[in-house]
Design a protein around this motif. Structure first.
Motif, PDB file in Angstrom:
ATOM      1  N   ASP A  52     -41.307  13.753  13.093  1.00  0.00           N
ATOM      2  CA  ASP A  52     -41.938  13.093  11.946  1.00  0.00           C
ATOM      3  C   ASP A  52     -41.781  13.934  10.685  1.00  0.00           C
ATOM      4  OD1 ASP A  52     -42.733  10.958  13.493  1.00  0.00           O
ATOM      5  OD2 ASP A  52     -44.827  11.600  13.662  1.00  0.00           O
ATOM      6  N   LYS A  53     -41.987  15.231  10.808  1.00  0.00           N
ATOM      7  CA  LYS A  53     -41.877  16.123   9.659  1.00  0.00           C
ATOM      8  C   LYS A  53     -40.445  16.127   9.126  1.00  0.00           C
ATOM      9  CE  LYS A  53     -43.100  20.756   8.164  1.00  0.00           C
ATOM     10  NZ  LYS A  53     -43.690  22.032   8.550  1.00  0.00           N
ATOM     11  N   ALA A  54     -39.458  16.161  10.025  1.00  0.00           N
ATOM     12  CA  ALA A  54     -38.059  16.121   9.604  1.00  0.00           C
ATOM     13  C   ALA A  54     -37.745  14.788   8.933  1.00  0.00           C
ATOM     14  CB  ALA A  54     -37.148  16.346  10.810  1.00  0.00           C
ATOM     15  N   TRP A  55     -38.251  13.713   9.493  1.00  0.00           N
ATOM     16  CA  TRP A  55     -38.039  12.372   8.928  1.00  0.00           C
ATOM     17  C   TRP A  55     -38.612  12.304   7.520  1.00  0.00           C
ATOM     18  CZ3 TRP A  55     -35.665   7.821  10.189  1.00  0.00           C
ATOM     19  CH2 TRP A  55     -36.098   6.677   9.540  1.00  0.00           C
ATOM     20  N   GLU A  56     -39.842  12.768   7.360  1.00  0.00           N
ATOM     21  CA  GLU A  56     -40.496  12.729   6.059  1.00  0.00           C
ATOM     22  C   GLU A  56     -39.816  13.674   5.071  1.00  0.00           C
ATOM     23  OE1 GLU A  56     -44.516  13.559   7.144  1.00  0.00           O
ATOM     24  OE2 GLU A  56     -44.784  11.586   8.047  1.00  0.00           O
ATOM     25  N   GLY A  57     -39.275  14.784   5.575  1.00  0.00           N
ATOM     26  CA  GLY A  57     -38.577  15.735   4.726  1.00  0.00           C
ATOM     27  C   GLY A  57     -37.308  15.162   4.126  1.00  0.00           C
ATOM     28  N   LYS A  58     -36.739  14.174   4.766  1.00  0.00           N
ATOM     29  CA  LYS A  58     -35.536  13.512   4.255  1.00  0.00           C
ATOM     30  C   LYS A  58     -35.895  12.424   3.248  1.00  0.00           C
ATOM     31  CE  LYS A  58     -32.863  14.170   8.457  1.00  0.00           C
ATOM     32  NZ  LYS A  58     -32.192  13.504   9.580  1.00  0.00           N
ATOM     33  N   GLY A  59     -37.185  12.237   3.012  1.00  0.00           N
ATOM     34  CA  GLY A  59     -37.622  11.208   2.077  1.00  0.00           C
ATOM     35  C   GLY A  59     -37.627   9.820   2.693  1.00  0.00           C
ATOM     36  N   ALA A  60     -37.505   9.768   3.991  1.00  0.00           N
ATOM     37  CA  ALA A  60     -37.477   8.475   4.668  1.00  0.00           C
ATOM     38  C   ALA A  60     -38.884   7.896   4.746  1.00  0.00           C
ATOM     39  CB  ALA A  60     -36.912   8.646   6.070  1.00  0.00           C
ATOM     40  N   THR A  61     -38.952   6.615   4.568  1.00  0.00           N
ATOM     41  CA  THR A  61     -40.228   5.910   4.680  1.00  0.00           C
ATOM     42  C   THR A  61     -39.987   4.588   5.388  1.00  0.00           C
ATOM     43  OG1 THR A  61     -39.959   4.785   2.563  1.00  0.00           O
ATOM     44  CG2 THR A  61     -41.107   6.916   2.536  1.00  0.00           C
ATOM     45  N   TRP A  62     -41.034   3.965   5.791  1.00  0.00           N
ATOM     46  CA  TRP A  62     -40.965   2.631   6.354  1.00  0.00           C
ATOM     47  C   TRP A  62     -42.255   1.934   6.026  1.00  0.00           C
ATOM     48  CZ3 TRP A  62     -44.488   0.900   9.964  1.00  0.00           C
ATOM     49  CH2 TRP A  62     -45.278   1.862  10.561  1.00  0.00           C
TER      50      TRP A  62
END
Length: 69
Positions: A52-62
């Motif tokens: 989750d942290k890596a996902w959010e670090g990429k600026g990804a959202t849903w």
């Protein structure tokens, strides 16, 4: 045969003696997997938190629109 881990009694249970409440985790394929249920759950949570942290670090959202019915 399936195995379950009872978080209240800290005992492994089988289908024959499984508690019928929210205090069990499983099913697991082996007695050893059930015995290690809490540590496996903690490891999974750490892994998912890191993902989750890596996902959010990429600026990804849903948002809910991304989910299919």
């Amino acid at each position: 045969m399936a195995y379950w881990y009872n978080i209240q009694t800290k005992q492994v249970e089988t289908d024959e003696n499984r508690s019928r409440n929210d205090d069990v985790m499983g099913p697991y394929a082996t007695e050893d997997e059930a015995r290690n249920a809490l540590s496996s759950a903690a490891e999974n949570t750490e892994q998912w938190d890191a993902e989750d942290k890596a996902w959010e670090g990429k600026g990804a959202t849903w948002d809910d629109e991304d989910l299919e019915d």
